[in-house]
Design a protein around this motif. Structure first.
Motif, PDB file in Angstrom:
ATOM      1  N   ASN A 127       0.830  -1.216   0.000  1.00 13.22           N
ATOM      2  CA  ASN A 127       0.000   0.000   0.000  1.00 13.22           C
ATOM      3  C   ASN A 127       0.860   1.261   0.000  1.00 13.22           C
ATOM      4  OD1 ASN A 127       0.945  -0.211   2.677  1.00 13.22           O
ATOM      5  ND2 ASN A 127      -0.848   0.882   3.479  1.00 13.22           N
ATOM      6  N   ALA A 128       2.101   1.120  -0.466  1.00 14.93           N
ATOM      7  CA  ALA A 128       3.059   2.229  -0.405  1.00 14.93           C
ATOM      8  C   ALA A 128       2.992   3.109  -1.648  1.00 14.93           C
ATOM      9  CB  ALA A 128       4.471   1.688  -0.232  1.00 14.93           C
ATOM     10  N   ILE A 129       3.063   4.408  -1.412  1.00 18.64           N
ATOM     11  CA  ILE A 129       3.082   5.405  -2.486  1.00 18.64           C
ATOM     12  C   ILE A 129       4.313   6.286  -2.299  1.00 18.64           C
ATOM     13  CG2 ILE A 129       1.939   7.459  -3.416  1.00 18.64           C
ATOM     14  CD1 ILE A 129      -0.741   6.176  -2.709  1.00 18.64           C
ATOM     15  N   LEU A 130       5.050   6.485  -3.368  1.00 14.54           N
ATOM     16  CA  LEU A 130       6.227   7.355  -3.341  1.00 14.54           C
ATOM     17  C   LEU A 130       5.875   8.677  -4.010  1.00 14.54           C
ATOM     18  CD1 LEU A 130       9.280   7.750  -2.784  1.00 14.54           C
ATOM     19  CD2 LEU A 130       9.704   6.771  -5.054  1.00 14.54           C
ATOM     20  N   ILE A 131       6.085   9.772  -3.285  1.00 17.18           N
ATOM     21  CA  ILE A 131       5.879  11.110  -3.840  1.00 17.18           C
ATOM     22  C   ILE A 131       7.242  11.766  -4.017  1.00 17.18           C
ATOM     23  CG2 ILE A 131       4.922  13.403  -3.396  1.00 17.18           C
ATOM     24  CD1 ILE A 131       2.582  12.086  -2.006  1.00 17.18           C
ATOM     25  N   LEU A 132       7.472  12.323  -5.197  1.00 12.96           N
ATOM     26  CA  LEU A 132       8.782  12.863  -5.555  1.00 12.96           C
ATOM     27  C   LEU A 132       8.694  14.369  -5.787  1.00 12.96           C
ATOM     28  CD1 LEU A 132       9.627   9.978  -8.016  1.00 12.96           C
ATOM     29  CD2 LEU A 132      10.583  10.306  -5.733  1.00 12.96           C
ATOM     30  N   HIS A 133       9.624  15.098  -5.189  1.00 18.15           N
ATOM     31  CA  HIS A 133       9.557  16.557  -5.259  1.00 18.15           C
ATOM     32  C   HIS A 133      10.243  17.115  -6.502  1.00 18.15           C
ATOM     33  CE1 HIS A 133      13.773  17.324  -4.147  1.00 18.15           C
ATOM     34  NE2 HIS A 133      13.662  16.394  -3.209  1.00 18.15           N
ATOM     35  N   ALA A 134       9.932  18.365  -6.798  1.00 14.26           N
ATOM     36  CA  ALA A 134      10.526  19.067  -7.936  1.00 14.26           C
ATOM     37  C   ALA A 134      11.908  19.608  -7.558  1.00 14.26           C
ATOM     38  CB  ALA A 134       9.606  20.199  -8.383  1.00 14.26           C
ATOM     39  N   LEU A 135      12.503  20.390  -8.447  1.00 13.81           N
ATOM     40  CA  LEU A 135      13.893  20.832  -8.292  1.00 13.81           C
ATOM     41  C   LEU A 135      14.180  21.470  -6.943  1.00 13.81           C
ATOM     42  CD1 LEU A 135      16.719  21.368  -9.484  1.00 13.81           C
ATOM     43  CD2 LEU A 135      15.794  23.501 -10.428  1.00 13.81           C
ATOM     44  N   SER A 136      13.341  22.394  -6.511  1.00 17.16           N
ATOM     45  CA  SER A 136      13.619  23.137  -5.282  1.00 17.16           C
ATOM     46  C   SER A 136      12.819  22.624  -4.089  1.00 17.16           C
ATOM     47  CB  SER A 136      13.340  24.631  -5.496  1.00 17.16           C
ATOM     48  OG  SER A 136      11.996  24.825  -5.921  1.00 17.16           O
ATOM     49  N   GLY A 137      12.256  21.417  -4.198  1.00 17.00           N
ATOM     50  CA  GLY A 137      11.462  20.862  -3.115  1.00 17.00           C
ATOM     51  C   GLY A 137      12.297  20.102  -2.099  1.00 17.00           C
ATOM     52  N   ASP A 138      11.599  19.402  -1.206  1.00 13.75           N
ATOM     53  CA  ASP A 138      12.273  18.614  -0.181  1.00 13.75           C
ATOM     54  C   ASP A 138      11.366  17.465   0.236  1.00 13.75           C
ATOM     55  OD1 ASP A 138      10.318  19.752   1.490  1.00 13.75           O
ATOM     56  OD2 ASP A 138      11.675  21.315   2.210  1.00 13.75           O
ATOM     57  N   ALA A 139      11.744  16.769   1.297  1.00 10.98           N
ATOM     58  CA  ALA A 139      10.990  15.593   1.734  1.00 10.98           C
ATOM     59  C   ALA A 139       9.751  15.944   2.548  1.00 10.98           C
ATOM     60  CB  ALA A 139      11.903  14.679   2.568  1.00 10.98           C
ATOM     61  N   HIS A 140       9.604  17.208   2.916  1.00 10.06           N
ATOM     62  CA  HIS A 140       8.504  17.618   3.804  1.00 10.06           C
ATOM     63  C   HIS A 140       7.247  17.887   2.988  1.00 10.06           C
ATOM     64  CE1 HIS A 140       6.490  18.983   7.283  1.00 10.06           C
ATOM     65  NE2 HIS A 140       6.592  20.277   7.052  1.00 10.06           N
ATOM     66  N   VAL A 141       6.530  16.826   2.680  1.00 10.55           N
ATOM     67  CA  VAL A 141       5.387  16.936   1.774  1.00 10.55           C
ATOM     68  C   VAL A 141       4.091  17.308   2.493  1.00 10.55           C
ATOM     69  CG1 VAL A 141       4.746  14.491   1.858  1.00 10.55           C
ATOM     70  CG2 VAL A 141       4.289  15.794  -0.204  1.00 10.55           C
ATOM     71  N   ALA A 142       3.983  17.001   3.784  1.00  8.45           N
ATOM     72  CA  ALA A 142       2.736  17.285   4.505  1.00  8.45           C
ATOM     73  C   ALA A 142       3.008  17.427   5.997  1.00  8.45           C
ATOM     74  CB  ALA A 142       1.716  16.176   4.259  1.00  8.45           C
TER      75      ALA A 142
END
Length: 224
Positions: free
Chosen positions: A50-65
């Motif tokens: 049930n795992a989903i990987l979310i990947l950030h853009a160039l200037s993003g980071d791991a802090h998605v929520a």
């Protein structure tokens, strides 16, 4: 913090502590040791599917929520999409988001210390490709005990990584959500990237890439 993940604690995964376990790069070099900064939301089910990987853009980071502290003014960069009852429902799914290698938000990158010299890599850091980023994420996947991603989602450079996952590791991916992205840059896009780099390198604080505590903030602002 209503309707969000609340307080989220960043995690680190360190691997490649020996040359034998190093991360091979497309440029021909090997990177070690490698730290990956990541955050997780929800719980992995018993079969690890049930795992989903979310990947950030160039200037993003791991802090998605969620938030890192009670007094954080802003939540993670995709807080509207990730959380209980949201499209990426953390009551149903185990969400993972990691900072890319070569980034500047916790994962090994140019500002990390080179163990061979005891100094920051800075401009000696090897060239990193999208495939290298995904190769490192594959190691994180193994570490977390995930057998197959239910989906991988990302926009812009994150979408490029999602496409690379489907190309390089099709057996590990059930589906991909690639947003506002491409598998190949046009000459115009490459030119825009060149302009951005020139803006950064024209900042006096750039110091040929060997700056320490004074960042080329004006150049970065112009580039973005």
């Amino acid at each position: 913090m209503k309707d969000s993940e609340g307080i989220v604690i960043p995690k680190n995964y360190l691997f490649g502590e020996t040359p034998e376990d190093a991360l091979p790069l497309d440029c021909g070099k090997k990177l070690y040791p490698v730290n990956i900064r990541y955050e997780t939301y929800g719980h992995l089910d018993e079969n690890g599917k049930n795992a989903i990987l979310i990947l950030h853009a160039l200037s993003g980071d791991a802090h998605v929520a969620g938030h890192h502290k009670e007094d954080d003014k802003k939540p993670g960069w995709w807080n509207e999409m990730v959380g209980p009852g949201k499209p990426f429902d953390t009551k149903k799914y185990f969400i993972v988001c990691s900072n890319i290698i070569g980034g500047c938000s916790g994962s090994t990158g140019p500002r990390s210390v080179n163990p061979a010299t005891g100094k920051r890599y800075n401009m000696t850091f090897p060239v990193i490709t999208i495939a290298d980023m995904v190769r490192a994420q594959r190691r994180l996947m193994e570490h977390l005990g995930i057998k197959k991603w239910l989906t991988i989602a990302g926009g812009s450079m994150g979408g490029m990584q999602a496409l690379e996952w489907a190309f390089s590791y099709p057996e590990c991916v059930q589906s991909v959500i690639a947003i506002a992205t491409t598998s190949r840059l046009s000459p115009q896009s490459i030119a825009f990237d060149w302009v951005g780099r020139e803006a950064i390198m024209s900042d006096p604080n750039w110091q040929n890439g060997n700056y320490e505590d004074t960042l080329p903030e004006k150049g970065l602002s112009t580039a973005r």
